[in-house]
Design a protein around this motif. Structure first.
Motif, PDB file in Angstrom:
ATOM      1  N   VAL A 163       0.858  -1.188   0.000  1.00 59.86           N
ATOM      2  CA  VAL A 163       0.000   0.000   0.000  1.00 59.86           C
ATOM      3  C   VAL A 163       0.901   1.249   0.000  1.00 59.86           C
ATOM      4  O   VAL A 163       1.364   1.679   1.063  1.00 59.86           O
ATOM      5  N   LEU A 201       1.247   4.638   0.378  1.00 61.36           N
ATOM      6  CA  LEU A 201       0.360   5.692   0.864  1.00 61.36           C
ATOM      7  C   LEU A 201       0.581   7.021   0.142  1.00 61.36           C
ATOM      8  O   LEU A 201      -0.368   7.688  -0.248  1.00 61.36           O
ATOM      9  N   VAL A 251      -7.225   2.906   0.255  1.00 68.95           N
ATOM     10  CA  VAL A 251      -6.515   2.077   1.221  1.00 68.95           C
ATOM     11  C   VAL A 251      -7.382   0.884   1.618  1.00 68.95           C
ATOM     12  O   VAL A 251      -6.928  -0.268   1.633  1.00 68.95           O
ATOM     13  N   CYS A 307      -6.599  -3.108   0.914  1.00 73.49           N
ATOM     14  CA  CYS A 307      -6.503  -4.029   2.044  1.00 73.49           C
ATOM     15  C   CYS A 307      -7.524  -5.161   1.915  1.00 73.49           C
ATOM     16  O   CYS A 307      -7.223  -6.323   2.203  1.00 73.49           O
ATOM     17  N   PHE A 353       2.806  -0.728   4.432  1.00 67.54           N
ATOM     18  CA  PHE A 353       2.678   0.696   4.155  1.00 67.54           C
ATOM     19  C   PHE A 353       4.065   1.289   3.956  1.00 67.54           C
ATOM     20  O   PHE A 353       4.853   1.394   4.899  1.00 67.54           O
ATOM     21  N   ALA A 356      -4.709   4.740   8.441  1.00 66.74           N
ATOM     22  CA  ALA A 356      -4.578   3.687   7.429  1.00 66.74           C
ATOM     23  C   ALA A 356      -4.302   2.338   8.082  1.00 66.74           C
ATOM     24  O   ALA A 356      -4.834   1.295   7.648  1.00 66.74           O
TER      25      ALA A 356
END
Length: 390
Positions: free
Chosen positions: A44, A46, A74, A78, A91, A123
């Motif tokens: 992910v 960010l 996000v 996930c 992340f 997050a």
């Protein structure tokens, strides 16, 4: 000794005799591991904003072009990862954006967040809600920020890269070894299971590599928090023409890492960047986080191997392949930690290595909690489907 260390009060002493001993180590001087592990993650990214401008990095985008994932994005990433059987939400993003990234700061403000770290906290909460364990690599952090973020992370990390003062880190917004050592120390003081590593081929020499590994060891011996050390070779990309280190260089560096570090600290190589099958006999015991659903956004030109590719690495060393959680077993709480695994010594400034929010997520009576516990005790299936039994 190291550039920038005085400004942070870093008192890491690397003995010259230990350096010399380490420089004499080769692959024949270390033993192969008896197993090879990996974590299944969803990557992910960010934000691609970063205050640094390292010359070998393709991850960061310049102001005006940097991206920022929304909370909805996000959550969707996930959810996809959890449905695919992943256990980790990785992340990763550039170090805290500086004042040049006005659009990033304005967007975070519109969303109600004071900083990128404030947003990272949310997050991580989303990841936990969707059935993943957060592992964050947010760059250099203070103890205060670790104190906040540790409450929603299973583990965290930052690459030391090198204790050398190299041109690859040059520029008006350069990072220094002192900053990185301070971050690793801060994580230890705040009791965070931690991943760090060295980057091979960015202008450092053999002595620098030895000193970097011994500096990591010194901080781990003080705080007990380093769970794995990555030995990562640089690769050519659109921003850099650094040559990929040859196989013999990597074999020697990996062997040095295995000899330098305590037995409980894993040595990892990224299988999409390194000839991992040719390094098994040099002491590697981990292949890091590998995703079945997302790219390696830090090195997008280099695809992660699939499960068969990971099995081939293990087969090259005639050792079993096992899945693990983002938190190594010795840091897991009692009742989750596998039988026979000695717990890590208690952390300095917290009650346990794993925060309550993460421990509750692992113990949850749902499909994700059951999968976490199965992976923790080595019962996790290597196919990507979530475990249905407990």
């Amino acid at each position: 000794m190291f550039a920038g260390a005085d400004g942070y009060g870093i008192d890491v002493d690397v003995d010259d005799r230990a350096v010399e001993r380490l420089l004499s180590i080769g692959p024949a001087d270390v033993d192969a591991a008896d197993r090879l592990t990996f974590a299944r993650n969803v990557f992910v990214p960010l934000t691609t904003a970063c205050r640094y401008t390292c010359t070998y990095c393709t991850y960061y985008d310049v102001p005006g072009e940097a991206s920022l994932l929304s909370p909805e994005e996000v959550r969707e990433r996930c959810r996809v990862g959890a449905d695919a059987g992943c256990t980790e939400a990785l992340f990763t993003f550039g170090d805290e954006p500086d004042d040049r990234y006005t659009a990033i700061h304005e967007t975070l403000d519109e969303w109600g967040f004071d900083s990128i770290h404030d947003y990272l906290h949310r997050a991580c909460e989303i990841a936990l809600e969707e059935g993943l364990l957060p592992h964050s690599n947010p760059g250099d952090l203070t103890e205060e920020t670790f104190r906040d973020l540790r409450e929603v992370n299973a583990s965290m990390g930052v690459m030391l890269e090198t204790t050398a003062d190299v041109d690859a880190h040059s520029g008006g917004r350069r990072k220094t070894p002192g900053q990185r050592l301070n971050t690793i120390r801060a994580a230890g003081r705040q009791g965070v299971p931690f991943t760090t590593g060295i980057l091979v081929g960015i202008g450092e020499g053999w002595r620098d590599r030895a000193e970097s590994l011994l500096a990591i060891r010194a901080l781990h011996e003080r705080h007990g928090h380093v769970q794995e050390v990555i030995v990562q070779n640089v690769v050519p990309n659109e921003r850099s023409d650094f040559a990929k280190p040859d196989l013999e260089t990597m074999r020697r560096v990996v062997a040095m890492a295995r000899a330098a570090l305590p037995p409980e600290v894993s040595v990892q190589v990224p299988p999409n960047l390194s000839p991992a099958a040719d390094l098994v006999d040099c002491g590697i015991d981990d292949l890091g986080g590998v995703s079945p659903v997302t790219d390696d956004y830090v090195n997008p030109q280099y695809a992660w191997p699939d499960l068969d590719g990971l099995r081939a690495v293990a087969d090259a060393g005639e050792i079993p392949l096992r899945e693990r959680l983002p938190t190594y077993a010795r840091y897991l709480p009692e009742g989750v930690r596998p039988p026979g695994v000695e717990p890590a010594p208690a952390p300095e400034n917290r009650d346990a290595w794993i925060p309550p929010a993460v421990a509750d997520r692992i113990r949850a009576d749902d499909v994700h909690g059951r999968r976490f516990r199965a992976v923790a005790r080595d019962d996790g299936p290597l196919d990507p489907r979530p475990a249905r039994g407990d």
